[in-house]
Scaffold this motif. Structure first.
Motif, short mmCIF file in Angstrom:
data_model
loop_
_atom_site.label_atom_id
_atom_site.label_comp_id
_atom_site.label_asym_id
_atom_site.label_seq_id
_atom_site.Cartn_x
_atom_site.Cartn_y
_atom_site.Cartn_z
N GLU A 187 0.89 -1.28 0.00
CA GLU A 187 0.08 0.06 0.24
C GLU A 187 1.05 1.44 0.03
O GLU A 187 1.89 1.43 0.78
CB GLU A 187 -1.01 0.00 1.43
N GLY A 188 0.43 2.30 -0.53
CA GLY A 188 1.07 3.70 -0.72
C GLY A 188 2.33 3.59 -1.38
O GLY A 188 3.15 4.58 -1.37
N LEU A 189 2.68 2.59 -2.33
CA LEU A 189 4.09 2.49 -2.86
C LEU A 189 4.07 3.35 -3.96
O LEU A 189 5.34 3.91 -4.38
CB LEU A 189 4.50 1.07 -3.15
N GLU A 190 3.20 3.44 -4.92
CA GLU A 190 3.27 3.95 -6.32
C GLU A 190 3.62 5.37 -6.10
O GLU A 190 4.24 6.01 -6.95
CB GLU A 190 1.95 3.76 -7.11
N PRO A 191 2.95 6.34 -5.17
CA PRO A 191 3.22 7.82 -5.18
C PRO A 191 4.72 7.87 -4.68
O PRO A 191 5.43 8.85 -4.99
CB PRO A 191 2.36 8.23 -3.98
N VAL A 192 5.35 6.98 -3.87
CA VAL A 192 6.84 6.89 -3.59
C VAL A 192 7.68 6.65 -4.65
O VAL A 192 8.53 7.54 -4.97
CB VAL A 192 7.10 6.31 -2.39
N ARG A 193 7.13 5.62 -5.35
CA ARG A 193 7.95 5.70 -6.57
C ARG A 193 8.08 6.41 -7.64
O ARG A 193 9.03 6.66 -8.27
CB ARG A 193 7.49 4.09 -7.14
N HIS A 194 7.07 7.25 -7.66
CA HIS A 194 6.86 8.42 -8.57
C HIS A 194 7.98 9.47 -8.37
O HIS A 194 8.50 9.93 -9.23
CB HIS A 194 5.38 8.87 -8.71
N ILE A 195 7.95 9.74 -7.18
CA ILE A 195 8.66 10.72 -6.77
C ILE A 195 10.21 10.63 -6.70
O ILE A 195 11.21 11.38 -6.92
CB ILE A 195 8.65 11.40 -5.17
N LEU A 196 10.52 9.14 -7.01
CA LEU A 196 11.99 8.86 -7.05
C LEU A 196 12.54 9.10 -8.58
O LEU A 196 13.75 9.32 -8.93
CB LEU A 196 12.30 7.56 -6.56
N LYS A 197 11.64 9.12 -9.50
CA LYS A 197 11.90 9.08 -10.92
C LYS A 197 12.55 10.41 -11.36
O LYS A 197 12.42 11.24 -11.04
CB LYS A 197 10.42 9.12 -11.84
N GLU A 198 13.96 9.85 -12.41
CA GLU A 198 14.52 11.12 -12.65
C GLU A 198 15.24 12.17 -11.51
O GLU A 198 15.44 13.34 -11.75
CB GLU A 198 13.87 12.12 -13.64
N ARG A 199 15.31 11.79 -10.21
CA ARG A 199 15.96 12.43 -9.31
C ARG A 199 17.16 11.49 -8.51
O ARG A 199 17.02 10.63 -8.36
CB ARG A 199 15.19 12.95 -8.29
N LEU A 200 17.83 12.40 -7.74
CA LEU A 200 18.92 11.80 -7.07
C LEU A 200 18.50 11.84 -5.53
O LEU A 200 18.32 12.86 -5.08
CB LEU A 200 20.17 12.46 -7.33
N SER A 201 17.97 10.55 -5.04
CA SER A 201 17.46 10.64 -3.49
C SER A 201 18.26 9.94 -2.66
O SER A 201 19.29 9.13 -3.04
CB SER A 201 16.20 10.14 -3.75
N VAL A 202 18.32 10.24 -1.51
CA VAL A 202 18.71 9.61 -0.28
C VAL A 202 17.59 9.22 0.77
O VAL A 202 16.63 9.86 0.89
CB VAL A 202 19.93 10.17 0.53
N PHE A 203 17.77 7.79 1.07
CA PHE A 203 16.97 7.25 2.00
C PHE A 203 17.59 7.25 3.41
O PHE A 203 18.71 7.15 3.55
CB PHE A 203 16.43 5.80 1.80
N SER A 204 16.91 7.84 4.46
CA SER A 204 17.35 7.97 5.81
C SER A 204 16.17 7.64 6.80
O SER A 204 15.03 7.71 6.51
CB SER A 204 17.98 9.11 6.05
N GLY A 205 16.60 7.57 8.05
CA GLY A 205 15.77 7.36 9.10
C GLY A 205 16.20 6.40 10.23
O GLY A 205 17.16 6.01 10.18
N GLN A 206 15.37 6.44 11.16
CA GLN A 206 15.74 5.65 12.26
C GLN A 206 16.04 4.32 12.03
O GLN A 206 15.34 3.48 10.99
CB GLN A 206 14.18 5.60 13.33
N SER A 207 16.69 3.56 12.76
CA SER A 207 17.15 2.10 12.64
C SER A 207 15.84 1.39 13.07
O SER A 207 15.21 1.64 13.64
CB SER A 207 18.15 1.73 13.58
N GLY A 208 15.91 0.23 11.96
CA GLY A 208 14.70 -0.85 12.21
C GLY A 208 13.30 -0.41 11.60
O GLY A 208 12.25 -1.18 11.96
N VAL A 209 13.22 0.52 11.04
CA VAL A 209 11.74 1.14 10.46
C VAL A 209 11.51 0.34 9.25
O VAL A 209 10.48 0.50 8.61
CB VAL A 209 11.85 2.70 10.27
#
Length: 308
Positions: free
Chosen positions: A161-183
């Motif tokens: 659930e909710g994956l397609e909008p996130v996938r869309h914002i990654l297109k053609e951009r340089l992104s970094v994933f970050s956040g709390q451990s274990g999430v």
């Protein structure tokens, strides 16, 4: 002289993907292994992963980086250039949602001049509890950060659930994933981009849920265009690069109110006529939780200055 993108840095070598080249059938990038010109060291400049560069070929299919193009952004920890957005992944449960840590990440991202996107994971863990209390809380948190001006996504990698909008914002951009451990950063990325054919454990190490002692920064090419930085993200959140006077500017909702404060350079603490504090204490345009976290961070910065 050809141009390209540095996609990996390791042991003094920079791996440059020439413009126009694409991954092979095995997914490997046809990079050129380069050294940097000595002039960069004399100028105290180091090429970074994410840099657009010019390079020249030398013997044995190696090369030399001769020019670093103008950077749009630069991070120190991790050392990476031209990141456009940081996707902050925080779980709604297991571990419990930590809004103070989320706000701390947001402070560092705002200070770095990056775009921040908030992704709440593990939605499946807060659904179906009968009275719906947990779901109501997650909706309230989503509303809080959306009203501040952030894009907020609620996802469940387990249920897709909710994956397609996130996938869309990654297109053609340089992104970094970050956040709390274990999430669930690794599980989420695996669900978002199964085309990368990476095992969950491999992604887990790539995204910083293991030891980082011998880590290097690398870019992962996305099937639909764009890149994800292979890095643990903001590895230290110690405010070493900020002054107390900078903190208010990293809280978006404070900015228009600060212009109404009685004193220029107001720290929004004990100063009389502070509009930020009035709004927070009066249930106005500043959420009490955000203001409370601001004061905690401000004190942390002041304590650090006293130690040094």
């Amino acid at each position: 002289m050809p141009d390209g993108l540095i996609v990996k840095a390791l042991s003094g070598y920079y791996y440059v993907l020439p413009d126009g080249e694409e991954p092979g059938q095995d997914g490997q990038l046809p990079t050129v292994q380069c050294r940097a010109r000595g002039v960069f060291k004399k100028r105290s400049i180091s090429p970074l992963v994410g840099d657009r560069v010019s390079f020249e070929h030398s013997e044995n299919n190696e090369g030399t980086v001769t020019e670093i193009h103008k950077r749009q952004s630069e991070l120190i920890r991790p050392p990476v250039a031209n990141i456009e957005q940081a996707v902050l992944v925080f779980s709604l449960d297991e571990p419990a949602l930590n809004l103070q840590l989320l706000d701390k990440f947001l402070v560092h991202i705002e200070h770095s001049g990056l775009e921040a996107v908030i992704c709440f994971s593990k939605q499946d863990l807060v659904k179906g509890d009968g009275d719906g209390a947990d779901q109501l809380d997650s909706s309230a948190v989503q509303k809080l950060y959306e009203e501040i001006g952030y894009r907020v996504f609620i996802t469940s990698a387990k249920e897709g659930e909710g994956l397609e909008p996130v996938r869309h914002i990654l297109k053609e951009r340089l992104s970094v994933f970050s956040g709390q451990s274990g999430v669930g950063k690794s599980t989420l990325l695996n669900a978002l981009l199964p085309e990368l054919n990476l095992e969950t454990g491999e992604i887990s190490m790539r995204l910083g849920r293991g030891r980082h002692t011998t880590r290097h920064v690398e870019l992962l090419a996305l099937p639909d265009g764009g890149w994800v930085a292979d890095t643990p993200g903001f590895s230290q959140l110690d405010f070493m690069e900020m002054e107390p006077e900078d903190l208010g500017g990293t809280f978006r909702e404070f900015l228009p109110l600060a212009e109404e404060c009685r004193f220029r350079g107001c720290l929004h603490h004990k100063e009389p006529g502070c509009r930020v504090r009035e709004e927070a204490e009066g249930g106005g345009r500043v959420a009490p939780s955000r203001y409370e976290h601001y004061l905690i961070f401000l004190q942390e910065m002041k304590d650090r200055k006293r130690r040094y």
